[in-house]
Motif scaffolding. Structure first.
Motif, PDB file in Angstrom:
ATOM      1  N   GLY A 166      43.249  27.678  87.670  1.00 33.61           N
ATOM      2  CA  GLY A 166      44.402  26.986  87.122  1.00 33.61           C
ATOM      3  C   GLY A 166      44.157  26.505  85.702  1.00 33.61           C
ATOM      4  N   THR A 167      42.962  25.965  85.481  1.00 35.12           N
ATOM      5  CA  THR A 167      42.594  25.517  84.136  1.00 35.12           C
ATOM      6  C   THR A 167      42.529  26.698  83.177  1.00 35.12           C
ATOM      7  OG1 THR A 167      41.305  23.671  85.044  1.00 35.12           O
ATOM      8  CG2 THR A 167      40.816  24.347  82.780  1.00 35.12           C
ATOM      9  N   LEU A 168      41.906  27.785  83.610  1.00 32.45           N
ATOM     10  CA  LEU A 168      41.790  28.985  82.774  1.00 32.45           C
ATOM     11  C   LEU A 168      43.163  29.477  82.328  1.00 32.45           C
ATOM     12  CD1 LEU A 168      39.918  31.387  81.740  1.00 32.45           C
ATOM     13  CD2 LEU A 168      40.551  32.529  83.884  1.00 32.45           C
ATOM     14  N   LYS A 169      44.096  29.573  83.268  1.00 34.94           N
ATOM     15  CA  LYS A 169      45.407  30.137  82.946  1.00 34.94           C
ATOM     16  C   LYS A 169      46.305  29.154  82.190  1.00 34.94           C
ATOM     17  CE  LYS A 169      45.597  33.712  86.496  1.00 34.94           C
ATOM     18  NZ  LYS A 169      46.353  34.266  87.646  1.00 34.94           N
ATOM     19  N   SER A 170      46.054  27.882  82.335  1.00 35.53           N
ATOM     20  CA  SER A 170      46.829  26.918  81.548  1.00 35.53           C
ATOM     21  C   SER A 170      46.344  26.864  80.102  1.00 35.53           C
ATOM     22  CB  SER A 170      46.748  25.517  82.185  1.00 35.53           C
ATOM     23  OG  SER A 170      45.438  24.993  82.104  1.00 35.53           O
ATOM     24  N   GLN A 171      45.056  27.123  79.911  1.00 37.29           N
ATOM     25  CA  GLN A 171      44.497  27.147  78.557  1.00 37.29           C
ATOM     26  C   GLN A 171      44.806  28.462  77.839  1.00 37.29           C
ATOM     27  OE1 GLN A 171      40.452  26.407  79.657  1.00 37.29           O
ATOM     28  NE2 GLN A 171      40.588  24.203  79.320  1.00 37.29           N
ATOM     29  N   PHE A 172      44.842  29.539  78.600  1.00 40.58           N
ATOM     30  CA  PHE A 172      45.060  30.876  78.032  1.00 40.58           C
ATOM     31  C   PHE A 172      46.221  31.525  78.784  1.00 40.58           C
ATOM     32  CE2 PHE A 172      40.525  29.797  77.826  1.00 40.58           C
ATOM     33  CZ  PHE A 172      40.382  29.731  76.441  1.00 40.58           C
ATOM     34  N   ARG A 173      47.435  31.127  78.395  1.00 39.94           N
ATOM     35  CA  ARG A 173      48.617  31.464  79.186  1.00 39.94           C
ATOM     36  C   ARG A 173      48.958  32.942  79.178  1.00 39.94           C
ATOM     37  NH1 ARG A 173      52.339  26.180  77.553  1.00 39.94           N
ATOM     38  NH2 ARG A 173      50.858  24.629  78.356  1.00 39.94           N
ATOM     39  N   GLN A 174      48.418  33.688  78.221  1.00 40.74           N
ATOM     40  CA  GLN A 174      48.700  35.122  78.191  1.00 40.74           C
ATOM     41  C   GLN A 174      48.154  35.834  79.430  1.00 40.74           C
ATOM     42  OE1 GLN A 174      46.350  33.645  76.408  1.00 40.74           O
ATOM     43  NE2 GLN A 174      44.631  34.973  75.920  1.00 40.74           N
ATOM     44  N   LEU A 175      47.188  35.219  80.114  1.00 44.57           N
ATOM     45  CA  LEU A 175      46.595  35.845  81.297  1.00 44.57           C
ATOM     46  C   LEU A 175      47.577  35.934  82.457  1.00 44.57           C
ATOM     47  CD1 LEU A 175      43.051  34.188  81.321  1.00 44.57           C
ATOM     48  CD2 LEU A 175      43.694  36.442  80.431  1.00 44.57           C
ATOM     49  N   ASP A 176      48.565  35.058  82.466  1.00 50.05           N
ATOM     50  CA  ASP A 176      49.491  34.989  83.596  1.00 50.05           C
ATOM     51  C   ASP A 176      50.894  35.451  83.243  1.00 50.05           C
ATOM     52  OD1 ASP A 176      49.468  34.446  86.318  1.00 50.05           O
ATOM     53  OD2 ASP A 176      50.366  32.465  86.069  1.00 50.05           O
ATOM     54  N   LEU A 177      51.018  36.114  82.096  1.00 53.47           N
ATOM     55  CA  LEU A 177      52.333  36.571  81.639  1.00 53.47           C
ATOM     56  C   LEU A 177      52.389  38.098  81.590  1.00 53.47           C
ATOM     57  CD1 LEU A 177      52.854  34.100  78.663  1.00 53.47           C
ATOM     58  CD2 LEU A 177      53.934  33.982  80.920  1.00 53.47           C
ATOM     59  N   PRO A 178      53.591  38.671  81.691  1.00 60.59           N
ATOM     60  CA  PRO A 178      53.716  40.125  81.519  1.00 60.59           C
ATOM     61  C   PRO A 178      53.113  40.533  80.183  1.00 60.59           C
ATOM     62  CG  PRO A 178      55.777  39.173  82.280  1.00 60.59           C
ATOM     63  CD  PRO A 178      54.881  38.012  81.934  1.00 60.59           C
ATOM     64  N   SER A 179      52.493  41.707  80.153  1.00 58.50           N
ATOM     65  CA  SER A 179      51.767  42.091  78.949  1.00 58.50           C
ATOM     66  C   SER A 179      52.123  43.497  78.489  1.00 58.50           C
ATOM     67  CB  SER A 179      50.258  42.023  79.217  1.00 58.50           C
ATOM     68  OG  SER A 179      49.522  42.486  78.117  1.00 58.50           O
ATOM     69  N   GLU A 180      52.085  43.695  77.183  1.00 55.55           N
ATOM     70  CA  GLU A 180      52.253  45.020  76.599  1.00 55.55           C
ATOM     71  C   GLU A 180      50.908  45.683  76.319  1.00 55.55           C
ATOM     72  OE1 GLU A 180      55.095  46.675  76.271  1.00 55.55           O
ATOM     73  OE2 GLU A 180      55.966  44.972  77.332  1.00 55.55           O
ATOM     74  N   TYR A 181      49.846  44.953  76.617  1.00 63.61           N
ATOM     75  CA  TYR A 181      48.513  45.500  76.380  1.00 63.61           C
ATOM     76  C   TYR A 181      48.048  46.338  77.571  1.00 63.61           C
ATOM     77  CZ  TYR A 181      48.244  42.295  72.439  1.00 63.61           C
ATOM     78  OH  TYR A 181      48.487  41.634  71.268  1.00 63.61           O
ATOM     79  N   SER A 182      47.196  47.310  77.302  1.00 60.18           N
ATOM     80  CA  SER A 182      46.662  48.166  78.353  1.00 60.18           C
ATOM     81  C   SER A 182      45.724  47.371  79.260  1.00 60.18           C
ATOM     82  CB  SER A 182      45.893  49.333  77.742  1.00 60.18           C
ATOM     83  OG  SER A 182      44.698  48.869  77.131  1.00 60.18           O
ATOM     84  N   ILE A 183      45.401  47.943  80.403  1.00 54.40           N
ATOM     85  CA  ILE A 183      44.476  47.282  81.323  1.00 54.40           C
ATOM     86  C   ILE A 183      43.128  47.045  80.656  1.00 54.40           C
ATOM     87  CG2 ILE A 183      43.139  47.619  83.445  1.00 54.40           C
ATOM     88  CD1 ILE A 183      45.608  48.978  84.630  1.00 54.40           C
ATOM     89  N   ASP A 184      42.616  48.044  79.965  1.00 57.02           N
ATOM     90  CA  ASP A 184      41.311  47.893  79.302  1.00 57.02           C
ATOM     91  C   ASP A 184      41.341  46.757  78.281  1.00 57.02           C
ATOM     92  OD1 ASP A 184      40.217  49.921  80.773  1.00 57.02           O
ATOM     93  OD2 ASP A 184      40.460  51.453  79.220  1.00 57.02           O
ATOM     94  N   GLU A 185      42.430  46.656  77.531  1.00 60.72           N
ATOM     95  CA  GLU A 185      42.544  45.579  76.537  1.00 60.72           C
ATOM     96  C   GLU A 185      42.642  44.217  77.214  1.00 60.72           C
ATOM     97  OE1 GLU A 185      44.849  47.735  72.814  1.00 60.72           O
ATOM     98  OE2 GLU A 185      45.977  47.322  74.657  1.00 60.72           O
ATOM     99  N   LYS A 186      43.391  44.142  78.322  1.00 64.08           N
ATOM    100  CA  LYS A 186      43.519  42.867  79.026  1.00 64.08           C
ATOM    101  C   LYS A 186      42.204  42.462  79.698  1.00 64.08           C
ATOM    102  CE  LYS A 186      46.255  40.273  79.669  1.00 64.08           C
ATOM    103  NZ  LYS A 186      47.514  40.065  80.411  1.00 64.08           N
TER     104      LYS A 186
END
Length: 210
Positions: A166-186
């Motif tokens: 929960g702390t990780l995803k609240s600090q780095f919200r891009q981890l829990d959002l839809p992404s345009e980046y490839s799997i390798d990039e994520k």
């Protein structure tokens, strides 16, 4: 020395003492679980493997943490449809701690004798792994009350890994959002964020919620 690393003997002993003090659970030295990291829809041949139970394309970030929510080990990149337990059993850390040790020895070179990790019910029970009783054992048994209390303690101890995610995803919200980046990039992004998560803990950094 890496930022995400297994604890020293002293750190492991301190963590076990902290779990005992907070939850009255003797022997607990850490918690394991997995969380999903959303990614772009993969190539057609991989879509089924990365399509998770929540209806998103994702991969697994599986971690082991201590009482401070610090990541001691991470496995990042298994397809989102994979079970957390399967992901864990394919890590080097699991393979190391499952090996028998002599009297007084430390599993994996770090776990104190007789200690264990707490998990949820989807993981296998093992000498080094503790999980709650299943629900069908909590009603109609002579010792049901004791099992309910045991589950309360184990589940409470295990929340440390949920809070870490929960702390990780609240600090780095891009981890829990839809992404345009490839799997390798994520995956690279998830590793970087996990490292920063530990550094924030190590250096007592205060993050502005805004």
């Amino acid at each position: 020395e890496g930022v995400i690393r297994l604890p020293t003997h002293e750190e492991a002993d301190d963590s076990m003492a902290a779990f005992l003090d907070e939850w009255s659970l003797p022997g607990c030295v850490g918690a394991v679980d997995g969380t999903k990291i959303r990614s772009r829809c993969p190539a057609r041949m991989l879509r089924q493997a990365y399509y998770d139970k929540d209806g998103n394309y994702s991969f697994n970030l599986h971690a082991l943490c201590d009482d401070t929510r610090r990541f001691l080990a991470c496995s990042i990149g298994w397809p989102g449809a994979a079970n957390d337990s399967v992901t864990w059993e394919n890590t080097r850390e699991y393979q190391d701690i499952r090996r028998p040790v002599g009297d007084g020895g430390r599993r994996g070179g770090w776990m104190p004798a007789g200690s264990f990790l707490v998990t949820d019910t989807h993981y296998k029970l093992a000498p080094f792994q503790m999980k709650p009783w299943p629900q069908n054992h909590l009603v109609g048994h002579v010792d049901s009350a004791k099992k309910v209390e045991f589950n309360r303690v184990v589940t409470g101890s295990r929340r440390v890994i949920e809070r870490a995610f929960g702390t990780l995803k609240s600090q780095f919200r891009q981890l829990d959002l839809p992404s345009e980046y490839s799997i390798d990039e994520k995956i690279v992004d998830a590793w970087a964020c996990s490292i920063l998560h530990n550094l924030i803990i190590d250096y007592n950094v205060v993050i502005d919620a805004q």
